[in-house]
Design a protein around this motif. Structure first.
Motif, mmCIF file in Angstrom:
data_model
loop_
_atom_site.group_PDB
_atom_site.id
_atom_site.type_symbol
_atom_site.label_atom_id
_atom_site.label_comp_id
_atom_site.label_asym_id
_atom_site.label_seq_id
_atom_site.Cartn_x
_atom_site.Cartn_y
_atom_site.Cartn_z
ATOM 1 N N ILE A 20 0.837 -1.208 0.000
ATOM 2 C CA ILE A 20 0.000 0.000 0.000
ATOM 3 C C ILE A 20 0.869 1.255 0.000
ATOM 4 O O ILE A 20 0.599 2.221 -0.736
ATOM 5 C CB ILE A 20 -0.925 -0.014 1.236
ATOM 6 C CG1 ILE A 20 -1.912 -1.182 1.153
ATOM 7 C CG2 ILE A 20 -1.678 1.307 1.366
ATOM 8 C CD1 ILE A 20 -2.721 -1.403 2.397
ATOM 9 N N SER A 21 1.931 1.223 0.827
ATOM 10 C CA SER A 21 2.818 2.388 0.887
ATOM 11 C C SER A 21 3.497 2.644 -0.449
ATOM 12 O O SER A 21 3.622 3.802 -0.903
ATOM 13 C CB SER A 21 3.875 2.179 1.978
ATOM 14 O OG SER A 21 3.277 2.016 3.242
ATOM 15 N N LEU A 22 3.951 1.575 -1.114
ATOM 16 C CA LEU A 22 4.602 1.712 -2.414
ATOM 17 C C LEU A 22 3.632 2.274 -3.450
ATOM 18 O O LEU A 22 3.987 3.133 -4.271
ATOM 19 C CB LEU A 22 5.143 0.357 -2.856
ATOM 20 C CG LEU A 22 5.890 0.349 -4.210
ATOM 21 C CD1 LEU A 22 7.098 1.285 -4.176
ATOM 22 C CD2 LEU A 22 6.325 -1.068 -4.576
ATOM 23 N N PHE A 23 2.403 1.780 -3.396
ATOM 24 C CA PHE A 23 1.386 2.273 -4.342
ATOM 25 C C PHE A 23 1.155 3.778 -4.146
ATOM 26 O O PHE A 23 1.110 4.559 -5.102
ATOM 27 C CB PHE A 23 0.085 1.504 -4.112
ATOM 28 C CG PHE A 23 -1.035 1.918 -5.017
ATOM 29 C CD1 PHE A 23 -1.019 1.590 -6.371
ATOM 30 C CD2 PHE A 23 -2.101 2.655 -4.530
ATOM 31 C CE1 PHE A 23 -2.061 1.994 -7.203
ATOM 32 C CE2 PHE A 23 -3.130 3.057 -5.348
ATOM 33 C CZ PHE A 23 -3.119 2.722 -6.692
ATOM 34 N N VAL A 24 1.060 4.205 -2.876
ATOM 35 C CA VAL A 24 0.852 5.623 -2.566
ATOM 36 C C VAL A 24 2.060 6.458 -2.995
ATOM 37 O O VAL A 24 1.928 7.542 -3.598
ATOM 38 C CB VAL A 24 0.546 5.804 -1.060
ATOM 39 C CG1 VAL A 24 0.511 7.297 -0.696
ATOM 40 C CG2 VAL A 24 -0.765 5.147 -0.696
ATOM 41 N N GLU A 26 4.368 5.732 -5.265
ATOM 42 C CA GLU A 26 4.468 5.768 -6.733
ATOM 43 C C GLU A 26 3.539 6.839 -7.306
ATOM 44 O O GLU A 26 3.919 7.598 -8.215
ATOM 45 C CB GLU A 26 4.109 4.406 -7.322
ATOM 46 C CG GLU A 26 5.248 3.416 -7.260
ATOM 47 C CD GLU A 26 4.916 2.145 -8.034
ATOM 48 O OE1 GLU A 26 3.714 1.904 -8.297
ATOM 49 O OE2 GLU A 26 5.841 1.414 -8.376
ATOM 50 N N ILE A 27 2.327 6.905 -6.755
ATOM 51 C CA ILE A 27 1.381 7.926 -7.234
ATOM 52 C C ILE A 27 1.934 9.316 -6.956
ATOM 53 O O ILE A 27 1.899 10.220 -7.824
ATOM 54 C CB ILE A 27 0.008 7.731 -6.565
ATOM 55 C CG1 ILE A 27 -0.641 6.425 -7.057
ATOM 56 C CG2 ILE A 27 -0.908 8.924 -6.861
ATOM 57 C CD1 ILE A 27 -1.934 6.082 -6.358
ATOM 58 N N TYR A 31 3.128 11.850 -9.778
ATOM 59 C CA TYR A 31 2.395 13.111 -9.883
ATOM 60 C C TYR A 31 3.365 14.293 -9.894
ATOM 61 O O TYR A 31 3.222 15.241 -10.674
ATOM 62 C CB TYR A 31 1.426 13.234 -8.705
ATOM 63 C CG TYR A 31 0.625 14.509 -8.710
ATOM 64 C CD1 TYR A 31 -0.466 14.660 -9.557
ATOM 65 C CD2 TYR A 31 0.989 15.571 -7.887
ATOM 66 C CE1 TYR A 31 -1.192 15.845 -9.565
ATOM 67 C CE2 TYR A 31 0.271 16.750 -7.879
ATOM 68 C CZ TYR A 31 -0.833 16.879 -8.726
ATOM 69 O OH TYR A 31 -1.537 18.061 -8.745
ATOM 70 N N LEU A 32 4.399 14.203 -9.008
ATOM 71 C CA LEU A 32 5.369 15.306 -8.950
ATOM 72 C C LEU A 32 6.210 15.407 -10.230
ATOM 73 O O LEU A 32 6.432 16.504 -10.773
ATOM 74 C CB LEU A 32 6.300 15.123 -7.735
ATOM 75 C CG LEU A 32 5.675 15.352 -6.355
ATOM 76 C CD1 LEU A 32 6.644 14.952 -5.264
ATOM 77 C CD2 LEU A 32 5.285 16.818 -6.204
#
Length: 361
Positions: A20-24, A26-27, A31-32
Motif C-alpha cells: 500500500i505504501s509503495l502504491f501511494v 508511486e502515485i 504526480y510530482l
C-alpha cells in the motif's frame, strides 16, 4: 491479544503495508515528476522515477520491518525481562517484588501465574515463620511443664533422703505425691506424643460406622461414677426419630469426648456441674453440642482456645493442672476425621463446644 495473533498480524502487515505504501509513493512521485514538473515519461525522467521508486521500496521495507519488529519484540521481551528480574530477586530472598500484569496474552498469563507462585511462596514463608515461632514456644512450654513436676519429685526424694519423712505416715504421703506427680508426667508425655503424631498426620485412624446416640448413651453411663465424684451430671438430648450414624474412629472419638468433659469439669465453679450433650442432623453431617454451666470464656479468648498451650487464665490453669493440649488434640482428631469444631460461650452462663462428623447414608 495473544502472541500468536500478534505475530500473524505482524506478518500480514509486513506484506500489506509495503504494498500500500509503495502504491501511494508511486502515485506521489509520478504526480510530482510527470504532472507538477511536466516531465517526459521517457528517457531521463523515467530513469529518475525508477530510481526514486527503488529507493522508496527500500525505505518502506526497512521502516516497516524495523517498526513492526520493535513493537512485537518489545511486547515480548519487556515482560520476559521483568520475569527474569523477578526470578533473580526472588532467588535472592526478596518476595516483595511484584510482577502483576494486566496483559491478556500468554506472557500475561505466565506473569500472573508467576505472581501467584510468589504470593504462595510468601505465604509459605510466613507460615514457616509462624510454625518456627510456635515450635520454639512449644519446646519452651514442654520444658516448663516437664520441669515443674520433676522439681517436685526431686524435692520429695531429697526430703526422704534427708530424713524429713521420719514417720510411716509422712513416708506414705511423700511416696503418694511422688507417684501422683510421676503419673501426671506420664499423662503429659502421652498427650505430647499423640499431639505430635496428629500434627505430623502419622496417627492411623480406624474409621467405622458409629451410632452417636448409642455411643453417647453408653459413654455417659460409663462416666456416671466419675461425674458423681466430681459433683456433676451429664444428660443427652436427641430426636429419637432421627438417625445419628457417622463415620468415625471410635477410640479417638472417646478421647475427644473425654477431653471435653474433663476440661469442662475442671474449670466449672458451680456446686452442681452440668453437661448437656445434644445431637442434630443435617444432610451430610451430625452436629454434636457439648454444653456446660461453667463460668464461660471471654469473647477475646474464644478464637484461640483450640490452640496448643493457650490458656485463658494462667493462674487457674496452674492450679488445676493439665497439659494445655487437650482442646488442641480434640481439634486435630475432629479435623483428621473430616469434621469441624468451634465454640460459643457466655460469661457467667457456660460454654458450648460444637463439632461435626460425616453422616453415613
Amino acid at each position: 491479544m495473544s502472541i500468536r495473533k500478534r505475530l500473524i498480524l505482524s506478518n500480514i502487515a509486513m506484506i500489506l503495508i509495503p504494498i500500500i505504501s509503495l502504491f501511494v509513493v508511486e502515485i506521489m512521485i509520478g504526480y510530482l515528476l510527470f504532472v507538477v514538473f511536466q516531465g517526459d515519461m521517457e528517457g531521463t525522467n523515467m530513469e529518475n522515477f525508477m530510481k526514486l521508486r527503488f529507493i522508496a521500496i527500500g525505505c518502506i521495507l526497512i521502516l516497516t520491518n524495523g517498526l513492526l519488529t520493535y513493537y512485537v519484540s518489545k511486547s515480548i521481551i519487556k515482560p520476559i525481562s521483568k520475569l527474569s528480574t523477578a526470578t533473580k530477586r526472588i532467588s535472592e530472598g526478596d518476595l516483595e517484588y511484584s510482577v502483576q500484569s494486566d496483559k491478556k496474552d500468554e506472557l500475561g498469563e505466565l506473569t500472573n501465574t508467576f505472581e501467584e507462585m510468589r504470593l504462595k511462596l510468601k505465604g509459605a514463608e510466613e507460615t514457616q515463620r509462624r510454625y518456627e515461632a510456635n515450635r520454639q514456644e512449644l519446646i519452651a512450654r514442654i520444658s516448663h511443664d516437664l520441669k515443674t513436676p520433676l522439681t517436685s519429685i526431686k524435692g520429695y526424694v531429697n526430703g526422704i533422703q534427708d530424713g524429713v519423712a521420719n514417720t510411716p505416715d509422712k513416708m506414705k504421703r511423700y511416696m503418694d505425691t511422688i507417684y501422683r506427680t510421676a503419673n501426671d508426667m506420664d499423662g503429659l508425655i502421652d498427650e505430647l506424643f499423640l499431639y505430635s503424631k496428629l500434627d505430623l498426620q502419622r496417627e492411623t485412624l480406624q474409621m467405622e460406622k458409629v451410632d452417636l446416640y448409642a455411643f453417647f448413651a453408653d459413654f455417659i453411663e460409663e462416666m456416671a461414677f466419675y461425674l458423681e465424684k466430681e459433683q456433676g451430671e451429664a444428660t443427652l438430648f436427641v430426636k429419637e426419630a432421627e438417625q445419628y450414624i457417622v463415620e468415625a474412629d471410635r477410640e479417638k472419638l472417646r478421647r475427644v469426648v473425654m477431653n471435653l468433659i474433663q476440661n469442662s469439669m475442671k474449670y466449672m465453679n458451680k456446686s452442681q456441674k452440668q453437661i448437656q450433650v445434644s445431637l442434630e442432623t443435617s444432610k451430610n453431617e451430625v452436629i454434636v453440642e457439648m454444653k456446660d454451666n461453667g463460668s464461660g470464656i471471654r469473647e477475646t479468648d474464644l478464637p484461640f482456645i483450640f490452640d496448643s498451650f493457650y490458656r485463658t487464665d494462667v493462674s487457674r490453669n496452674s492450679a488445676t493442672g493439665g497439659s494445655g493440649l487437650g482442646l488442641s488434640i480434640v481439634k486435630k482428631i475432629i479435623q483428621a476425621q473430616g469434621g469441624r469444631i468451634w465454640a460459643k460461650s457466655v460469661l457467667g452462663e457456660g460454654t458450648s463446644i460444637y463439632f461435626t462428623l460425616k453422616k453415613v447414608a
